[in-house]
Design a protein around this motif. Structure first.
Motif, PDB file in Angstrom:
ATOM      1  N   CYS A 115     -36.183 -51.991 142.408  1.00  0.00           N
ATOM      2  CA  CYS A 115     -37.503 -52.588 142.218  1.00  0.00           C
ATOM      3  C   CYS A 115     -38.513 -51.792 143.030  1.00  0.00           C
ATOM      4  N   ARG A 116     -39.681 -51.559 142.458  1.00  0.00           N
ATOM      5  CA  ARG A 116     -40.690 -50.751 143.157  1.00  0.00           C
ATOM      6  C   ARG A 116     -42.048 -51.416 143.072  1.00  0.00           C
ATOM      7  N   PHE A 154     -42.692 -56.348 138.862  1.00  0.00           N
ATOM      8  CA  PHE A 154     -42.185 -55.030 138.485  1.00  0.00           C
ATOM      9  C   PHE A 154     -41.718 -54.993 137.032  1.00  0.00           C
ATOM     10  N   LEU A 155     -41.027 -56.051 136.599  1.00  0.00           N
ATOM     11  CA  LEU A 155     -40.503 -56.092 135.232  1.00  0.00           C
ATOM     12  C   LEU A 155     -41.337 -56.991 134.313  1.00  0.00           C
ATOM     13  N   ASN A 168     -39.207 -57.044 129.014  1.00  0.00           N
ATOM     14  CA  ASN A 168     -38.744 -56.107 130.043  1.00  0.00           C
ATOM     15  C   ASN A 168     -37.678 -56.690 130.952  1.00  0.00           C
ATOM     16  N   GLU A 172     -33.537 -55.663 131.173  1.00  0.00           N
ATOM     17  CA  GLU A 172     -32.925 -55.062 132.367  1.00  0.00           C
ATOM     18  C   GLU A 172     -31.934 -56.007 133.028  1.00  0.00           C
ATOM     19  N   TYR A 340     -38.554 -47.440 147.169  1.00  0.00           N
ATOM     20  CA  TYR A 340     -39.241 -46.586 146.203  1.00  0.00           C
ATOM     21  C   TYR A 340     -38.222 -45.856 145.328  1.00  0.00           C
ATOM     22  N   PRO A 342     -36.520 -44.171 142.000  1.00  0.00           N
ATOM     23  CA  PRO A 342     -37.187 -43.333 140.998  1.00  0.00           C
ATOM     24  C   PRO A 342     -37.550 -44.082 139.722  1.00  0.00           C
ATOM     25  N   ASN A 343     -36.786 -45.126 139.387  1.00  0.00           N
ATOM     26  CA  ASN A 343     -37.047 -45.918 138.188  1.00  0.00           C
ATOM     27  C   ASN A 343     -36.253 -47.222 138.283  1.00  0.00           C
ATOM     28  N   VAL A 344     -36.280 -48.007 137.216  1.00  0.00           N
ATOM     29  CA  VAL A 344     -35.617 -49.313 137.233  1.00  0.00           C
ATOM     30  C   VAL A 344     -34.098 -49.183 137.328  1.00  0.00           C
ATOM     31  N   ALA A 345     -33.548 -48.021 136.986  1.00  0.00           N
ATOM     32  CA  ALA A 345     -32.099 -47.804 137.088  1.00  0.00           C
ATOM     33  C   ALA A 345     -31.668 -47.468 138.512  1.00  0.00           C
ATOM     34  N   TRP A 347     -31.268 -45.185 142.104  1.00  0.00           N
ATOM     35  CA  TRP A 347     -30.824 -43.827 142.408  1.00  0.00           C
ATOM     36  C   TRP A 347     -29.468 -43.573 141.750  1.00  0.00           C
TER      37      TRP A 347
END
Length: 463
Positions: A115-116, A154-155, A168, A172, A340, A342-345, A347
């Protein structure tokens, strides 16, 4: 200390369930049985102490108040400072906390429920939910995570409303958090999104609330069943699928055991997890007490994540930072900044942590933090090495001023026998066995230089 099968097992357990082990701890635990060591690890993880760096939810000035540019700049500065403070607070906790397993699991769930947001208060909230339920029940964990402002924003579930469903979060939830691809249909996503309509939060209080006016109370069809389902019903029906237990077991296996899962071991863990009604402590106990966990093919074979690498150095050498913000720079340069992804998936992990650039940074970082940027070599240097070392020593004050990292060498010395050999020190500091040819290059003299050289080896990249 004599190396034995028992000390090998303890070292391996602590390299995965924690961030390594000190010499005194290894000696102390070697007097216990393997079962007693694991139960002690679980017992020490029981206390829950939340992060508390972010004291308030900093909200953007309302447009109705007609904020000036100065007001907006002040808000942005304050929010950025809070976001950074929460990050530094957690790195400090990871580097020093005794509840090792709880923090390691919090790190696992942090990557699993990627989550970002740029709201430090929301980040801290979600992190504390993951910490609180890290060893609890997965059903409770996934439900509470779904209700946090960080995840709802976030989603986009804050915008998921009756008549205008946003898919969304529903997508996920199944693809990344519980089941994995191929175990649901697009229709299941659409219908479950309707069930999560009205799951929102109030920005002022940062608290979850169920907005009945925005909830779709119509009949939904999910996994072939019909009903006026709500969000909790969807989560319960997902967890009824044994695939969910297998999915979590595999993710745990990749994180704690091996990047290449053994299907039989994963199935055993998943069956057990399902039978234990998704109790996470039961799954952890099963995994860490299995004989295959200690097989040679699972020892010293995983590349440390940047956080594991940095935290391991901090713990081993009791590093203090006069300028804690450097911890943010180190995370970015290594390729993993907490809060932070890189995306919802999240690292990807594994071999993705290492490339030609990041490996060079990793190999140089120990000497940067522990010795002002100088990695001493053994024996007489050739002219090129002499020139390099002379340049490095001239730049050393600048490196020290930049990092302002201060290892506590006296404390480090006190944890070790006075006459420790390089072989014994390598055994303490490294999870994998260093090659004899590599060990011979390390001059057996000053303890500090031996330690710096050992943690600057490729073997130190592994856990």
């Amino acid at each position: 200390m004599k190396r034995s099968e028992k000390t090998d097992a303890i070292k391996h357990l602590y390299s995965r369930a924690s961030f390594g082990i000190t010499y005194p701890e290894l000696i102390r635990l070697s007097r216990l049985s393997q079962k007693e060591v694991l139960e002690r690890l679980l017992k020490e993880a029981e206390p829950f102490t939340p992060l508390a760096e972010a004291k308030e939810n900093i909200l953007r000035p309302s447009r109705q108040d007609n904020p000036s540019e100065e007001d907006i700049r002040a808000y942005t500065k304050k929010r950025t400072e809070q976001e950074e403070a929460v990050n530094i607070s957690w790195v400090s906790r990871l580097s020093a906390d005794k509840a090792d397993l709880r923090e390691k699991l919090t790190l696992f769930w942090h990557g699993h429920f990627a989550c970002r947001t740029t709201n430090g208060y929301y980040n801290q909230q979600l992190n504390n939910v993951q910490r609180k339920h890290a060893l609890g029940n997965f059903r409770t964990l996934v439900t509470e995570v779904a209700k946090t402002p960080a995840m709802l924003s976030f989603l986009n579930n804050q915008q998921n409303r009756k008549g205008k469903p946003n898919e969304n979060f529903a997508r996920e939830l199944m693809e990344l958090f519980t089941l994995g691809r191929g175990h649901y249909t697009e229709a299941d996503i659409r219908e479950s999104a309707r069930a999560f309509t009205g799951w929102q939060f109030r920005p002022e209080s940062a608290g979850f609330f169920f907005n009945e006016r925005q909830h779709d109370r119509g009949t939904k069809v999910f996994f072939g069943r019909s009903g006026n389902f709500q969000g909790e019903d969807i989560i319960n029906m997902i967890l009824e699928q044994k695939q969910c237990a297998y999915f979590i077991a595999e993710r745990m296996y990749r994180f704690f055991v091996n990047d290449t899962p053994d299907p039989m071991h994963v199935r055993d863990l998943g069956d057990y997890f399902y039978g234990q009604n998704y109790e996470i402590t039961a799954l952890i106990r099963r995994m860490f007490s299995s004989k295959w966990f200690y097989n040679e093919k699972n020892v010293g074979n995983k590349i440390k994540s940047p956080i594991e690498f940095l935290v391991g150095l901090n713990r081993s050498f009791y590093i203090q930072y006069a300028r804690p913000r450097v911890l943010l720079q180190l995370q970015r340069s290594l390729g993993q900044a907490l809060f932070y992804p890189p995306n919802v998936a999240g690292w990807p992990g594994g071999t993705s942590w290492i490339d030609s650039s990041s490996l060079l940074t990793r190999l140089k970082l120990p000497s940067t933090l522990l010795n002002g940027g100088i990695l001493e070599s053994e024996g007489k240097a050739d002219p090129e090495d002499e020139a390099y070392l002379a340049t490095a020593r001239r730049s050393q004050p600048n490196v020290e001023r930049k990092t302002q990292a201060f290892p506590d060498w006296e404390r480090f010395r006190r944890t070790l026998p006075a006459a420790i050999t390089r072989e014994q020190l390598a055994y303490v500091l490294l999870a994998s066995r260093v090659k004899a040819v590599s060990l011979e290059k390390i001059e057996q003299s000053d303890l500090v230089q031996m330690a710096i050289q050992l943690v600057s080896t490729p073997e130190y990249q592994l856990c």
